[in-house]
Write a protein that holds these residues in place. Structure first.
Motif, short mmCIF file in Angstrom:
data_model
loop_
_atom_site.label_atom_id
_atom_site.label_comp_id
_atom_site.label_asym_id
_atom_site.label_seq_id
_atom_site.Cartn_x
_atom_site.Cartn_y
_atom_site.Cartn_z
N THR A 4 -17.14 -0.55 10.25
CA THR A 4 -16.86 0.32 11.40
C THR A 4 -15.97 1.48 10.98
O THR A 4 -15.33 1.46 9.92
N LEU A 5 -15.90 2.47 11.87
CA LEU A 5 -15.03 3.62 11.61
C LEU A 5 -13.56 3.22 11.62
O LEU A 5 -12.75 3.77 10.86
N ASP A 6 -13.20 2.25 12.46
CA ASP A 6 -11.82 1.75 12.48
C ASP A 6 -11.44 1.14 11.13
O ASP A 6 -10.31 1.31 10.64
N GLN A 7 -12.39 0.44 10.52
CA GLN A 7 -12.13 -0.14 9.20
C GLN A 7 -11.95 0.95 8.15
O GLN A 7 -11.04 0.88 7.32
N LEU A 8 -12.82 1.94 8.19
CA LEU A 8 -12.69 3.05 7.24
C LEU A 8 -11.37 3.77 7.43
O LEU A 8 -10.71 4.16 6.45
N ASN A 9 -10.97 3.98 8.67
CA ASN A 9 -9.71 4.67 8.96
C ASN A 9 -8.53 3.87 8.43
O ASN A 9 -7.60 4.43 7.82
N ALA A 10 -8.54 2.54 8.66
CA ALA A 10 -7.46 1.69 8.14
C ALA A 10 -7.40 1.76 6.62
O ALA A 10 -6.31 1.80 6.02
N PHE A 11 -8.56 1.79 5.98
CA PHE A 11 -8.65 1.87 4.52
C PHE A 11 -8.06 3.18 4.00
O PHE A 11 -7.19 3.19 3.12
N VAL A 12 -8.50 4.31 4.57
CA VAL A 12 -8.06 5.62 4.10
C VAL A 12 -6.55 5.80 4.31
O VAL A 12 -5.83 6.26 3.42
N ILE A 13 -6.07 5.42 5.47
CA ILE A 13 -4.64 5.60 5.76
C ILE A 13 -3.80 4.68 4.89
O ILE A 13 -2.69 5.05 4.46
N SER A 14 -4.29 3.48 4.57
CA SER A 14 -3.56 2.58 3.67
C SER A 14 -3.41 3.20 2.29
O SER A 14 -2.34 3.10 1.66
N VAL A 15 -4.47 3.86 1.82
CA VAL A 15 -4.38 4.54 0.51
C VAL A 15 -3.37 5.68 0.58
O VAL A 15 -2.51 5.83 -0.29
N GLU A 16 -3.43 6.48 1.64
CA GLU A 16 -2.55 7.63 1.76
C GLU A 16 -1.09 7.23 1.95
O GLU A 16 -0.18 7.91 1.45
N GLN A 17 -0.84 6.12 2.64
CA GLN A 17 0.53 5.67 2.89
C GLN A 17 1.06 4.79 1.77
O GLN A 17 2.26 4.54 1.70
N GLY A 18 0.19 4.29 0.90
CA GLY A 18 0.62 3.50 -0.25
C GLY A 18 0.79 2.02 0.02
O GLY A 18 1.14 1.28 -0.90
N SER A 19 0.54 1.58 1.25
CA SER A 19 0.69 0.15 1.57
C SER A 19 0.05 -0.13 2.93
O SER A 19 -0.16 0.78 3.73
N PHE A 20 -0.24 -1.42 3.17
CA PHE A 20 -0.77 -1.81 4.47
C PHE A 20 0.29 -1.67 5.56
O PHE A 20 -0.01 -1.30 6.69
N SER A 21 1.53 -1.96 5.20
CA SER A 21 2.61 -1.83 6.18
C SER A 21 2.82 -0.37 6.57
O SER A 21 3.06 -0.05 7.74
N GLY A 22 2.72 0.54 5.59
CA GLY A 22 2.84 1.96 5.88
C GLY A 22 1.72 2.44 6.79
O GLY A 22 1.94 3.24 7.70
N ALA A 23 0.51 1.93 6.55
CA ALA A 23 -0.62 2.29 7.40
C ALA A 23 -0.41 1.77 8.82
O ALA A 23 -0.73 2.45 9.80
N ALA A 24 0.13 0.56 8.92
CA ALA A 24 0.38 -0.02 10.25
C ALA A 24 1.37 0.83 11.04
O ALA A 24 1.18 1.09 12.24
N ARG A 25 2.43 1.30 10.37
CA ARG A 25 3.40 2.16 11.04
C ARG A 25 2.76 3.49 11.44
O ARG A 25 3.01 4.02 12.52
N ARG A 26 1.92 4.02 10.57
CA ARG A 26 1.28 5.31 10.82
C ARG A 26 0.32 5.24 12.01
O ARG A 26 0.29 6.13 12.87
N ILE A 27 -0.45 4.15 12.10
CA ILE A 27 -1.44 4.01 13.16
C ILE A 27 -0.83 3.43 14.42
O ILE A 27 -1.32 3.65 15.53
N GLY A 28 0.27 2.67 14.27
CA GLY A 28 0.88 2.03 15.43
C GLY A 28 0.25 0.69 15.76
O GLY A 28 0.18 0.29 16.93
N LYS A 29 -0.20 -0.02 14.72
CA LYS A 29 -0.79 -1.35 14.89
C LYS A 29 -0.04 -2.36 14.04
O LYS A 29 0.71 -1.99 13.12
#
Length: 294
Positions: A4-29
């Motif tokens: 899904t697009l949500d999965q792709l978005n989580a993937f791309v933002i995790s790469v850009e933020q350097g971690s899953f936790s950083g992506a979670a903070r960025r997306i608000g999840k």
């Protein structure tokens, strides 16, 4: 494949933020939702995107290739959303524009005068900052449009449209030791303090050429500090040519320094936001105005 697009978005933002936790903070999840989304994406694709053996996840070779593809897919989806909004949107009632504080004052005074005459009922809010502040304000929808000097660190959700180029120069005060050297080398510059532009919080800044440097959030403040013999700096020409500065600083040659003097200035907006009639007019008007002034 059922990704899904949500999965792709989580993937791309995790790469850009350097971690899953950083992506979670960025997306608000929750971080667990990011981890689950990426695990499901890996299952759908049939291979690992990240090597999780280290403290922080690192892209696999396959992950590096998929990262580039995922960015293209998400960018195209944003453009589709933008086109849909543009087709359904009437003339904007209000707009917020975030501007770099170092943009040339005279040209933009003339521009906003034309805005007022062309769209007399438009409610306009103008806020200022440095380039990274502006990118953040557009990204979080605080502003509809940003006007800034180009930054290599723009979020992937934004698109930059150049409208003109400005020359920047290496400047020092007339009584600074470097003022006696018409074309200093990197080694000579490194002996003195460099003054660098940064965002309002001091987090993002340009790379230093000297080990001794200060970060300052305004080109005008930087030039004022140069004038007081507190360091050297690269500053857009229209800033240090301002009447209160121009007689007190010296422009030095950069022939011995591996850097380009040109800075792109342009407009930045979210890819997923449409352009109404007013924004489209602003894009074209600014391009025309700067073509006439250059």
């Amino acid at each position: 494949m059922d990704w899904t697009l949500d999965q792709l978005n989580a993937f791309v933002i995790s790469v850009e933020q350097g971690s899953f936790s950083g992506a979670a903070r960025r997306i608000g999840k929750a971080q667990s939702r990011i981890s689950t989304a990426i695990s499901n994406l890996e299952a759908d694709l049939g291979f690992d995107l990240f090597d999780r053996s280290a403290r922080l996840p690192v892209l696999t070779l396959a992950g590096e290739q998929m990262y580039e593809e995922a960015k293209v897919v998400l960018a195209q989806c944003d453009r589709l959303q933008s086109r849909a909004l543009t087709l359904t949107k009437g003339e904007e009632v209000s707009l917020t524009i975030a501007m770099d504080e170092a943009t040339p004052t005279t040209v933009f005074e003339e521009f906003f005068e034309r805005v007022a005459a062309t769209f007399p009922l438009l409610k306009l809010t103008i806020i200022s900052g440095s380039k990274d502040d502006i990118a953040g304000q557009v990204d979080d929808l605080t502003a509809d449009l940003g006007i800034l000097f180009f930054s290599k660190t723009l979020p992937s959700s934004l698109e930059f449209t150049p409208i003109c180029e400005f020359n920047s120069s290496l400047i020092v005060a007339k009584n600074h030791p470097l003022a006696k050297i018409s074309a200093p080398t990197m080694q000579q510059l490194g002996q003195y303090r460099q003054l660098l532009i940064c965002d309002r919080m001091g987090y993002y800044h340009t790379d230093a050429l000297s080990a001794n440097y200060w970060h300052i959030d305004s080109y005008y403040s930087i030039t004022a500090f140069v004038l007081r013999n507190m360091g050297w700096a690269f500053v857009p020409d229209h800033v240090f040519n301002y009447s209160i500065f121009k007689d007190g600083v010296v422009r030095l040659s950069i022939e011995n320094i591996p850097t380009s003097p040109w800075i792109d200035m342009g407009l930045v907006k979210r890819r997923d936001q449409g352009n109404g009639p007013v924004l489209r007019w602003m894009y074209q008007e600014l391009k025309t105005m700067f073509a006439q002034h250059n």
